[in-house]
Write a protein that holds these residues in place. Structure first.
Motif, PDB file in Angstrom:
ATOM      1  N   SER A   1       0.070  -5.842 -13.034  1.00 12.80           N
ATOM      2  CA  SER A   1      -0.535  -4.509 -12.960  1.00 12.80           C
ATOM      3  C   SER A   1      -0.625  -4.032 -11.509  1.00 12.80           C
ATOM      4  CB  SER A   1      -1.929  -4.524 -13.588  1.00 12.80           C
ATOM      5  OG  SER A   1      -1.857  -4.870 -14.957  1.00 12.80           O
ATOM      6  N   ALA A   2      -1.003  -4.944 -10.609  1.00 11.71           N
ATOM      7  CA  ALA A   2      -1.110  -4.584  -9.196  1.00 11.71           C
ATOM      8  C   ALA A   2       0.245  -4.163  -8.645  1.00 11.71           C
ATOM      9  CB  ALA A   2      -1.668  -5.759  -8.406  1.00 11.71           C
ATOM     10  N   TRP A   3       1.300  -4.899  -8.998  1.00 11.99           N
ATOM     11  CA  TRP A   3       2.631  -4.542  -8.529  1.00 11.99           C
ATOM     12  C   TRP A   3       3.067  -3.175  -9.055  1.00 11.99           C
ATOM     13  CZ3 TRP A   3       5.527  -6.086  -4.700  1.00 11.99           C
ATOM     14  CH2 TRP A   3       5.366  -7.371  -4.178  1.00 11.99           C
ATOM     15  N   ILE A   4       2.788  -2.914 -10.301  1.00  6.06           N
ATOM     16  CA  ILE A   4       3.176  -1.633 -10.888  1.00  6.06           C
ATOM     17  C   ILE A   4       2.456  -0.483 -10.193  1.00  6.06           C
ATOM     18  CG2 ILE A   4       3.046  -0.220 -12.981  1.00  6.06           C
ATOM     19  CD1 ILE A   4       3.533  -2.783 -14.592  1.00  6.06           C
ATOM     20  N   ILE A   5       1.150  -0.637  -9.991  1.00  3.89           N
ATOM     21  CA  ILE A   5       0.390   0.426  -9.330  1.00  3.89           C
ATOM     22  C   ILE A   5       0.882   0.631  -7.906  1.00  3.89           C
ATOM     23  CG2 ILE A   5      -1.894   1.094  -8.492  1.00  3.89           C
ATOM     24  CD1 ILE A   5      -3.078  -0.414 -10.896  1.00  3.89           C
ATOM     25  N   ALA A   6       1.135  -0.462  -7.190  1.00  6.75           N
ATOM     26  CA  ALA A   6       1.617  -0.342  -5.806  1.00  6.75           C
ATOM     27  C   ALA A   6       2.957   0.377  -5.755  1.00  6.75           C
ATOM     28  CB  ALA A   6       1.727  -1.734  -5.184  1.00  6.75           C
TER      29      ALA A   6
ATOM     30  N   VAL B   1       4.172   2.503  -7.939  1.00  5.21           N
ATOM     31  CA  VAL B   1       3.966   3.908  -8.298  1.00  5.21           C
ATOM     32  C   VAL B   1       3.411   4.690  -7.101  1.00  5.21           C
ATOM     33  CG1 VAL B   1       2.604   5.479  -9.731  1.00  5.21           C
ATOM     34  CG2 VAL B   1       3.708   3.492 -10.767  1.00  5.21           C
ATOM     35  N   LEU B   2       2.399   4.126  -6.436  1.00  5.84           N
ATOM     36  CA  LEU B   2       1.808   4.804  -5.284  1.00  5.84           C
ATOM     37  C   LEU B   2       2.830   4.990  -4.166  1.00  5.84           C
ATOM     38  CD1 LEU B   2      -1.718   3.118  -4.994  1.00  5.84           C
ATOM     39  CD2 LEU B   2      -1.268   5.553  -5.379  1.00  5.84           C
ATOM     40  N   MET B   3       3.586   3.948  -3.879  1.00  8.37           N
ATOM     41  CA  MET B   3       4.544   4.028  -2.775  1.00  8.37           C
ATOM     42  C   MET B   3       5.718   4.942  -3.125  1.00  8.37           C
ATOM     43  SD  MET B   3       4.444   0.053  -1.451  1.00  8.37           S
ATOM     44  CE  MET B   3       5.525   0.346  -0.031  1.00  8.37           C
TER      45      MET B   3
ATOM     46  N   ALA C   1       4.381   8.356  -2.638  1.00  9.43           N
ATOM     47  CA  ALA C   1       4.266   8.633  -1.212  1.00  9.43           C
ATOM     48  C   ALA C   1       5.620   8.962  -0.610  1.00  9.43           C
ATOM     49  CB  ALA C   1       3.643   7.427  -0.496  1.00  9.43           C
ATOM     50  N   PHE C   2       6.623   8.154  -0.901  1.00 10.05           N
ATOM     51  CA  PHE C   2       7.942   8.394  -0.331  1.00 10.05           C
ATOM     52  C   PHE C   2       8.503   9.730  -0.815  1.00 10.05           C
ATOM     53  CE2 PHE C   2      12.593   8.100  -0.383  1.00 10.05           C
ATOM     54  CZ  PHE C   2      12.829   7.811   0.955  1.00 10.05           C
ATOM     55  N   SER C   3       8.288  10.049  -2.076  1.00 18.90           N
ATOM     56  CA  SER C   3       8.795  11.314  -2.615  1.00 18.90           C
ATOM     57  C   SER C   3       8.170  12.500  -1.904  1.00 18.90           C
ATOM     58  CB  SER C   3       8.514  11.389  -4.120  1.00 18.90           C
ATOM     59  OG  SER C   3       9.143  10.320  -4.810  1.00 18.90           O
ATOM     60  N   ILE C   4       6.870  12.421  -1.635  1.00 22.67           N
ATOM     61  CA  ILE C   4       6.179  13.527  -0.978  1.00 22.67           C
ATOM     62  C   ILE C   4       6.510  13.572   0.513  1.00 22.67           C
ATOM     63  CG2 ILE C   4       3.912  14.409  -0.333  1.00 22.67           C
ATOM     64  CD1 ILE C   4       2.899  13.284  -3.037  1.00 22.67           C
TER      65      ILE C   4
ATOM     66  N   LEU D   1       4.893   2.583   3.710  1.00 24.84           N
ATOM     67  CA  LEU D   1       4.340   1.235   3.859  1.00 24.84           C
ATOM     68  C   LEU D   1       2.827   1.277   4.027  1.00 24.84           C
ATOM     69  CD1 LEU D   1       4.692  -1.834   4.316  1.00 24.84           C
ATOM     70  CD2 LEU D   1       5.068  -1.318   6.745  1.00 24.84           C
ATOM     71  N   ALA D   2       2.329   2.277   4.743  1.00 26.97           N
ATOM     72  CA  ALA D   2       0.887   2.390   4.955  1.00 26.97           C
ATOM     73  C   ALA D   2       0.139   2.547   3.635  1.00 26.97           C
ATOM     74  CB  ALA D   2       0.584   3.570   5.882  1.00 26.97           C
ATOM     75  N   ILE D   3       0.704   3.298   2.702  1.00 30.99           N
ATOM     76  CA  ILE D   3       0.067   3.454   1.388  1.00 30.99           C
ATOM     77  C   ILE D   3      -0.004   2.106   0.676  1.00 30.99           C
ATOM     78  CG2 ILE D   3       0.317   4.484  -0.903  1.00 30.99           C
ATOM     79  CD1 ILE D   3      -0.654   6.436   1.192  1.00 30.99           C
ATOM     80  N   GLY D   4       1.080   1.355   0.699  1.00 26.59           N
ATOM     81  CA  GLY D   4       1.059   0.027   0.097  1.00 26.59           C
ATOM     82  C   GLY D   4       0.065  -0.890   0.774  1.00 26.59           C
TER      83      GLY D   4
END
Length: 390
Positions: A6-11, A13-15, A18-21, A89-92
């Motif tokens: 679950s942690a990997w999936i959330i990370a 998704v967040l990254m 972030a990269f898309s934005i 990377l900062a988001i991760g």
């Protein structure tokens, strides 16, 4: 589904978000903005093993920019691509640090979202400047330390310092404060001489190696002794008294600075306008500042040493500027602090959700707060409103 999966999936998704934005319309403006005028030429010189003219900061961040330029081309996307990756990377790193510190997936995901919507990281991830590199690798070092990845932590803080000296206070926290708190934060792995030597000496080695390519330059001032003496010149460049810059913002104003700092603005004469400004999200920054005070109270009452450790890390990256001899200070120096505020705000929101709301509805409350905090910010601060004619 396991906690780790679950942690990997959330990370991821967040990254990915972030990269898309961060990469959206990364090539705008098509001209160098603010200190890009210093770092882009320096990056191109360093990657070509030419004399180092931009000696005010260590070379590693400029090497990263240079690699991106050599790979993608000498154009705005190439200039800023490395910063975009560092911001991702900062988001991760924020997610990993929050998860390692508190062990709560929802809290860590919320911290990552607040960092994504904080404003400062968005702008700095779209500029060819050094602060996003120092911030990203500093947070990665803290996250790895909490998770008992000592080697990765030491390498990361070495990379951060080799990008910009502003990461040195984080290194000090790792050496001096973390050992005091570690029995409650990460008690399973005892300290030994190897741990101390790794955290103390490996960053120095990384820093020294970052200058190795400069020793290959066949030009005056690039002998090993000259590179050692360059450190003194760097220090003098940082503390010398100069006329205050028009963008100077003293450190005590950073948490309450919500008016935009315009970096670029221009109209096409048609129907579009290109706007690039640095603007913090007041929900995240002001909310995070209030959250820090709440966590200070919890720390004083001895409720949770993890809160005390988070506050200490914020003090290291923020209050150090109160002691700085540098005459010019800029708002984007607050970037590492804003990322830690994101974790503090997430921590406080989750505590309030547990104490004030039926636990079955706390995630709905969190989702509502996050949507309100970030919905209005993006289009107006990083040139996202420009049409294709730009």
């Amino acid at each position: 589904m396991s906690h780790r999966l679950s942690a990997w999936i959330i990370a991821v998704v967040l990254m990915t978000a972030a990269f898309s934005i961060f990469s959206l319309r990364l090539g705008y403006p098509r001209v160098m903005v603010f200190d890009e005028h210093h770092y882009v030429p320096a990056a191109k010189e360093l990657i070509q093993i030419q004399p180092n003219r931009n000696y005010e900061h260590p070379p590693l961040g400029k090497f990263m920019m240079g690699i991106a330029i050599a790979t993608l081309g000498d154009h705005p996307v190439g200039w800023r691509a490395a910063s975009c990756l560092a911001g991702t990377l900062a988001i991760g790193a924020v997610f990993w640090l929050a998860l390692g510190l508190y062990g709560d997936l929802a809290l860590a995901a919320l911290a990552g979202w607040f960092a994504l919507t904080s404003g400062l990281l968005l702008t700095m991830s779209r500029l060819a400047m050094l602060d996003v590199f120092a911030a990203a690798f500093s947070l990665l070092a803290l996250a790895a330390l909490i998770s008992r990845r000592t080697l990765l932590s030491a390498l990361s803080i070495g990379v951060a310092i080799s990008c910009k000296w502003s990461a040195i206070p984080v290194w000090g926290m790792m050496l001096l404060v973390y050992p005091i708190c570690r029995r409650r934060i990460a008690p399973r792995k005892p300290f030994n001489l190897g741990w101390w030597l790794t955290i103390a000496l490996l960053p120095v080695l990384v820093y020294a190696l970052s200058y190795a390519p400069l020793a290959l330059v066949e030009a005056p001032g690039h002998s090993p002794m000259d590179l050692v003496q360059m450190q003194t010149a760097m220090w003098q460049a940082q503390v010398q008294l100069v006329k205050l810059h028009q963008a100077h913002v003293p450190w005590w104003d950073w948490p309450l600075k919500f008016e935009p700092w315009w970096l670029f603005g221009g109209a096409t004469g048609e129907s579009g306008e290109l706007r690039l400004m640095m603007l913090a999200n007041p929900v995240v920054i002001l909310g995070g500042a209030l959250a820090i005070f709440a966590l200070i109270k919890r720390a004083i009452l001895g409720r949770d040493v993890r809160d005390a450790y988070l506050v200490a890390n914020f003090a290291a990256v923020y209050l150090i500027w109160a002691l700085s001899l540098r005459s010019n200070q800029f708002y984007y120096y607050f970037l590492p602090g804003s990322l830690i505020l994101s974790i503090a705000l997430a921590r406080t929101v989750m505590l309030l959700a547990k104490s004030l709301v039926n636990p079955n509805y706390k995630y709905l409350l969190v989702a509502l707060i996050t949507c309100v905090s970030g919905a209005w910010l993006f289009a107006n601060i990083s040139a996202l409103t420009a049409g294709p004619w730009h």
